[in-house]
Design an enzyme around this catalytic site. Sequence first.
Site, PDB file in Angstrom:
ATOM      1  CG  ASP A 106      -1.924   1.016   1.300  1.00 20.48           C
ATOM      2  OD1 ASP A 106      -2.222   1.617   0.262  1.00 20.48           O
ATOM      3  OD2 ASP A 106      -2.425   1.293   2.410  1.00 20.48           O
ATOM      4  CE  LYS A 134      -5.385  -0.620  -1.807  1.00 17.65           C
ATOM      5  NZ  LYS A 134      -5.913  -0.227  -0.485  1.00 17.65           N
ATOM      6  CG  ASP A 162      -7.857  -7.868   7.978  1.00 16.61           C
ATOM      7  OD1 ASP A 162      -6.795  -7.621   7.384  1.00 16.61           O
ATOM      8  OD2 ASP A 162      -8.163  -7.354   9.071  1.00 16.61           O
TER       9      ASP A 162
HETATM   10  P1  IMP Z   1       1.927  -0.627   3.846  1.00 21.85           P
HETATM   11  O1  IMP Z   1       2.949  -0.727   4.910  1.00 21.85           O
HETATM   12  O2  IMP Z   1       1.240   0.708   3.805  1.00 21.85           O
HETATM   13  O3  IMP Z   1       2.415  -1.051   2.480  1.00 21.85           O
HETATM   14  O4  IMP Z   1       0.746  -1.561   4.300  1.00 21.85           O
HETATM   15  C1  IMP Z   1       0.602  -2.826   3.901  1.00 21.85           C
HETATM   16  C2  IMP Z   1      -0.399  -3.521   4.816  1.00 21.85           C
HETATM   17  O5  IMP Z   1      -1.600  -2.736   5.025  1.00 21.85           O
HETATM   18  C3  IMP Z   1      -0.855  -4.775   4.111  1.00 21.85           C
HETATM   19  O6  IMP Z   1      -0.010  -5.857   4.398  1.00 21.85           O
HETATM   20  C4  IMP Z   1      -2.267  -4.938   4.625  1.00 21.85           C
HETATM   21  O7  IMP Z   1      -2.252  -5.689   5.817  1.00 21.85           O
HETATM   22  C5  IMP Z   1      -2.756  -3.544   4.907  1.00 21.85           C
HETATM   23  N1  IMP Z   1      -3.605  -3.024   3.790  1.00 21.85           N
HETATM   24  C6  IMP Z   1      -3.302  -2.033   2.929  1.00 21.85           C
HETATM   25  N2  IMP Z   1      -4.285  -1.824   2.030  1.00 21.85           N
HETATM   26  C7  IMP Z   1      -5.248  -2.741   2.321  1.00 21.85           C
HETATM   27  C8  IMP Z   1      -6.550  -3.050   1.725  1.00 21.85           C
HETATM   28  O8  IMP Z   1      -7.023  -2.452   0.739  1.00 21.85           O
HETATM   29  N3  IMP Z   1      -7.238  -4.060   2.322  1.00 21.85           N
HETATM   30  C9  IMP Z   1      -6.776  -4.761   3.391  1.00 21.85           C
HETATM   31  N4  IMP Z   1      -5.583  -4.518   3.969  1.00 21.85           N
HETATM   32  C10 IMP Z   1      -4.825  -3.511   3.437  1.00 21.85           C
END
Ligand code: IMP
Length: 184
Positions: A106, A134, A162
Site C-alpha cells: 500500500d 496500489k 481483511d
Molecule cells: P503498507 O505498509 O502501507 O504497504 O501496508 C501494507 C499492509 O496494510 C498490508 O499488508 C495490509 O495488511 C494492509 N492493507 C493495505 N491496504 C489494504 C486493503 O485495501 N485491504 C486490506 N488490507 C490492506
Amino acid sequence: MADIRIHDKIFSPFISAESIQERVRDLAAQINSDYKDKNPLLIGILNGSFIFAADLFRSLTIEAEISFVKLASYKGTSSSGHVVTAIGLEEELHGRHIIIVEDIIDTGKTLHSFLPGLHQRQPASVKIAAFLTKPTALQYEVKADYVAFEIENKFVVGYGLDYDGQGRNYPELYQLKEEFLQGL
Ligand code: IMP
Ligand code: MG
C-alpha cells in the site's frame, strides 16, 4: 456475484477467484523459470499473505522452501520513528535466495522498514512477490518484482485481506463501495 457486508461496510465483487488463480499460476511459472536450481526461500508476511503464499507455493514445481514471519511495528525513540521486528524467522538466510510474499503493498512502509534487517543477514538475493500493489498510494521506495494485480487506491478484502479481522476467507476479491468511502 453479490455485494457483501462486513461490519458497517458494503463491498462489491472486484476480481473473480478464477482470475486470481490464473494470475497466481502465471507468477509461479515465472518463479519456476527464474529460480530453477536456486532453491528459493519464500518468506510470507503474516497474516494477510497466507492464502496467496499457499496458492503460489503449491504451483511451484522447482525445489523451494517456505517460512512465515509476523512483523511487529512500533514507534521507536530514534528519529526514524518506526521499527519493524520480524517474529519467527529462525532460518539461516546467509547465501539464500529470498522471495518475500506479501498480500498488498500500500504505502510501502512495512516492507521498507523490514528490508534493511533482512539484508543484514546477507542473503544471496531478495525479491518481492506481492499479490496486490496500489501504485498511487506508494510513499516509500519499495518495488515488487512479481505482482498479480495493480489496483487503484481503494480498500479491498478477500483472498487473505481483511477489514477489521473479517473477510479473509473469500476466494475472490471485493472492493469497498463508493458511497461508503466518505466515512473512512
Ligand atoms: P503498507 O505498509 O502501507 O504497504 O501496508 C501494507 C499492509 O496494510 C498490508 O499488508 C495490509 O495488511 C494492509 N492493507 C493495505 N491496504 C489494504 C486493503 O485495501 N485491504 C486490506 N488490507 C490492506
Ligand atoms: Mg500484511
